[in-house]
Scaffold this motif. Structure first.
Motif, mmCIF file in Angstrom:
data_model
loop_
_atom_site.group_PDB
_atom_site.id
_atom_site.type_symbol
_atom_site.label_atom_id
_atom_site.label_comp_id
_atom_site.label_asym_id
_atom_site.label_seq_id
_atom_site.Cartn_x
_atom_site.Cartn_y
_atom_site.Cartn_z
ATOM 1 N N PRO A 10 0.801 -1.232 0.000
ATOM 2 C CA PRO A 10 0.000 0.000 0.000
ATOM 3 C C PRO A 10 0.831 1.278 0.000
ATOM 4 O O PRO A 10 0.379 2.320 -0.489
ATOM 5 N N LEU A 11 2.048 1.222 0.541
ATOM 6 C CA LEU A 11 2.891 2.421 0.585
ATOM 7 C C LEU A 11 3.268 2.883 -0.813
ATOM 8 O O LEU A 11 3.491 4.076 -1.039
ATOM 9 N N ALA A 12 3.341 1.950 -1.746
ATOM 10 C CA ALA A 12 3.721 2.297 -3.113
ATOM 11 C C ALA A 12 2.650 3.118 -3.813
ATOM 12 O O ALA A 12 2.927 3.721 -4.853
ATOM 13 N N GLN A 13 1.436 3.152 -3.244
ATOM 14 C CA GLN A 13 0.348 3.894 -3.866
ATOM 15 C C GLN A 13 0.036 5.202 -3.140
ATOM 16 O O GLN A 13 -0.931 5.887 -3.485
ATOM 17 N N LEU A 14 0.805 5.552 -2.144
ATOM 18 C CA LEU A 14 0.583 6.814 -1.431
ATOM 19 C C LEU A 14 0.811 8.000 -2.368
ATOM 20 O O LEU A 14 1.591 7.907 -3.320
ATOM 21 N N PRO A 15 0.134 9.123 -2.119
ATOM 22 C CA PRO A 15 0.310 10.292 -2.998
ATOM 23 C C PRO A 15 1.782 10.682 -3.146
ATOM 24 O O PRO A 15 2.504 10.811 -2.157
ATOM 25 N N PRO A 18 4.328 6.980 -6.387
ATOM 26 C CA PRO A 18 4.564 6.446 -7.744
ATOM 27 C C PRO A 18 5.457 7.353 -8.585
ATOM 28 O O PRO A 18 6.326 6.865 -9.320
ATOM 29 N N ASP A 19 5.277 8.670 -8.456
ATOM 30 C CA ASP A 19 6.132 9.594 -9.207
ATOM 31 C C ASP A 19 7.573 9.509 -8.726
ATOM 32 O O ASP A 19 8.516 9.525 -9.529
ATOM 33 N N ALA A 20 7.757 9.429 -7.398
ATOM 34 C CA ALA A 20 9.112 9.332 -6.849
ATOM 35 C C ALA A 20 9.801 8.064 -7.338
ATOM 36 O O ALA A 20 10.978 8.074 -7.706
ATOM 37 N N VAL A 21 9.060 6.957 -7.345
ATOM 38 C CA VAL A 21 9.606 5.680 -7.810
ATOM 39 C C VAL A 21 10.015 5.779 -9.281
ATOM 40 O O VAL A 21 11.112 5.349 -9.670
ATOM 41 N N ALA A 22 9.145 6.365 -10.091
ATOM 42 C CA ALA A 22 9.439 6.473 -11.526
ATOM 43 C C ALA A 22 10.634 7.380 -11.785
ATOM 44 O O ALA A 22 11.483 7.075 -12.644
ATOM 45 N N GLU A 23 10.728 8.484 -11.053
ATOM 46 C CA GLU A 23 11.844 9.407 -11.257
ATOM 47 C C GLU A 23 13.168 8.773 -10.853
ATOM 48 O O GLU A 23 14.195 8.948 -11.525
ATOM 49 N N VAL A 24 13.157 8.018 -9.760
ATOM 50 C CA VAL A 24 14.371 7.331 -9.323
ATOM 51 C C VAL A 24 14.791 6.286 -10.355
ATOM 52 O O VAL A 24 15.963 6.196 -10.739
ATOM 53 N N ARG A 25 13.831 5.488 -10.824
ATOM 54 C CA ARG A 25 14.136 4.448 -11.809
ATOM 55 C C ARG A 25 14.745 5.053 -13.074
ATOM 56 O O ARG A 25 15.736 4.542 -13.602
ATOM 57 N N GLY A 153 7.696 15.974 0.033
ATOM 58 C CA GLY A 153 6.519 15.211 -0.363
ATOM 59 C C GLY A 153 5.330 16.120 -0.552
ATOM 60 O O GLY A 153 5.404 17.338 -0.432
ATOM 61 N N PRO A 154 4.157 15.541 -0.805
ATOM 62 C CA PRO A 154 2.979 16.333 -1.093
ATOM 63 C C PRO A 154 2.471 17.121 0.094
ATOM 64 O O PRO A 154 1.826 18.140 -0.064
ATOM 65 N N VAL A 155 2.735 16.637 1.295
ATOM 66 C CA VAL A 155 2.272 17.306 2.501
ATOM 67 C C VAL A 155 3.393 17.270 3.512
ATOM 68 O O VAL A 155 4.116 16.287 3.617
ATOM 69 N N ALA A 156 3.563 18.355 4.289
ATOM 70 C CA ALA A 156 4.600 18.345 5.321
ATOM 71 C C ALA A 156 4.310 17.241 6.317
ATOM 72 O O ALA A 156 3.154 16.981 6.658
ATOM 73 N N TRP A 278 8.377 10.799 3.635
ATOM 74 C CA TRP A 278 9.645 10.103 3.921
ATOM 75 C C TRP A 278 10.165 9.385 2.679
ATOM 76 O O TRP A 278 11.340 9.501 2.322
ATOM 77 N N ILE A 279 9.304 8.642 2.012
ATOM 78 C CA ILE A 279 9.729 7.935 0.803
ATOM 79 C C ILE A 279 10.162 8.934 -0.262
ATOM 80 O O ILE A 279 11.161 8.725 -0.967
ATOM 81 N N GLY A 280 9.425 10.043 -0.378
ATOM 82 C CA GLY A 280 9.814 11.072 -1.339
ATOM 83 C C GLY A 280 11.173 11.670 -1.019
ATOM 84 O O GLY A 280 11.981 11.936 -1.923
#
Length: 305
Positions: A10-15, A18-25, A153-156, A278-280
């Motif tokens: 579920p963490l992979a679908q947080l706002p 997905p963009d962060a994952v794609a940009e890193v890849r 990220g999208p929100v502080a 955090w992931i971002g």
């Protein structure tokens, strides 16, 4: 590919994730496609390890210039030197622990701690016991590099605003909670190595391992060094950075310790916004690490290295 019962899915679908994952890849793939990587990949790996170790040591309180780290051979004189030496020893061996990591992550964490403190330390390789304190994760305030905007990220994260005071982090949990959560983390990682939940992106898994080890601070000292090294091992194990040429530690330094603390506070809060932030943040640091190694490749191509 199915994510199965992976609790990280579920963490992979947080706002924003997905963009962060794609940009890193995209950034990592571009670096791996650099022409220098065809001939001098081992040199890029070595330089990445050195720069990552220097940066991790800076975050742990020993902010030495890269050339000083490269030049020195004695790292036992004072606390800063010991921190740099610990970071270098961990960096030198982390990539060799992959096979053990796949079936026993806790054994690898113990090994990393032993490498950091030395086998003469009676606490080497064992988690904190009742009454033993954990070290400060952020003993030194590092300002962000000019021109590098912190990605929150999208929100502080909960407990902090983008421009508000840097949050105080809670005390490290007690030994019983640490043991239980480390066991849970280990089971999750071993299950992934056995093929369960392999659809969850490497960035998400690495960020969780990094954040969880910072949250638990399982050892008395060098927890930050160990958490960042564990993230590197996960990125290798998950196949995103198999040659370990993307020093995310450099990116964490460039983003500054205030942003690091804010992002970690979001992870500790456990809210969707905080976890996504955090992931971002980890993704942003990794992309900056890619930029560092790209510059190394360019210098090699020009014959400057």
């Amino acid at each position: 590919m199915s994510t199965g019962t992976d609790p990280l899915a579920p963490l992979a679908q947080l706002p924003g994730v997905p963009d962060a994952v794609a940009e890193v890849r995209k950034a990592v793939d571009r670096l791996y496609g650099h022409r220098v990587m065809r001939r001098r990949a081992a040199e890029v790996t070595s330089e990445s390890a050195l720069r990552g170790a220097r940066a991790s040591a800076a975050l742990a309180g020993a902010d030495w210039p890269l050339e000083e780290v490269r030049r020195r051979s004695d790292f036992g004189v004072d606390p800063e030197a010991r921190t740099v030496g610990a970071a270098l020893r961990i960096a030198a061996e982390a990539g060799q622990l992959l096979s053990v990591w796949r079936h026993s992550p806790l054994q690898v964490l113990a090994r990393l701690h032993l490498l950091a403190v030395g086998d003469a330390d009676p606490a080497a390789g064992r988690p904190r016991q009742a009454g033993e304190a954990a070290d400060d994760l952020f003993p030194l305030a590092l300002k962000p590099v000019e021109g590098v905007a912190a990605d929150r990220g999208p929100v502080a994260p909960a407990g902090a605003t983008a421009d508000g005071p840097v949050p105080e982090l809670p005390a490290a949990p007690g030994p019983e909670e640490v043991a239980a959560r480390l066991d849970q983390l280990s089971r999750l990682l071993v299950a992934r190595a056995e093929g369960q939940g392999v659809g969850t992106p490497a960035l998400v898994v690495a960020s969780v391992v990094h954040g969880e080890l910072l949250a638990l601070r399982p050892f008395g000292a060098y927890n930050g060094l160990i958490a960042r090294a564990a993230q590197r091992i996960v990125l290798i194990a998950e196949g995103l950075d198999p040659k370990s040429i993307c020093p995310a530690e450099v990116g964490l330094v460039e983003l500054g310790t205030d942003a690091y603390r804010r992002a970690l506070a979001g992870y500790l809060a456990g809210t969707p916004e905080g976890l996504g932030a955090w992931i971002g943040h980890c993704g942003r640091a990794l992309r900056l690490g890619v930029r560092e190694s790209t510059a190394v490749c360019e210098a090699m191509q020009r014959g400057m290295v």
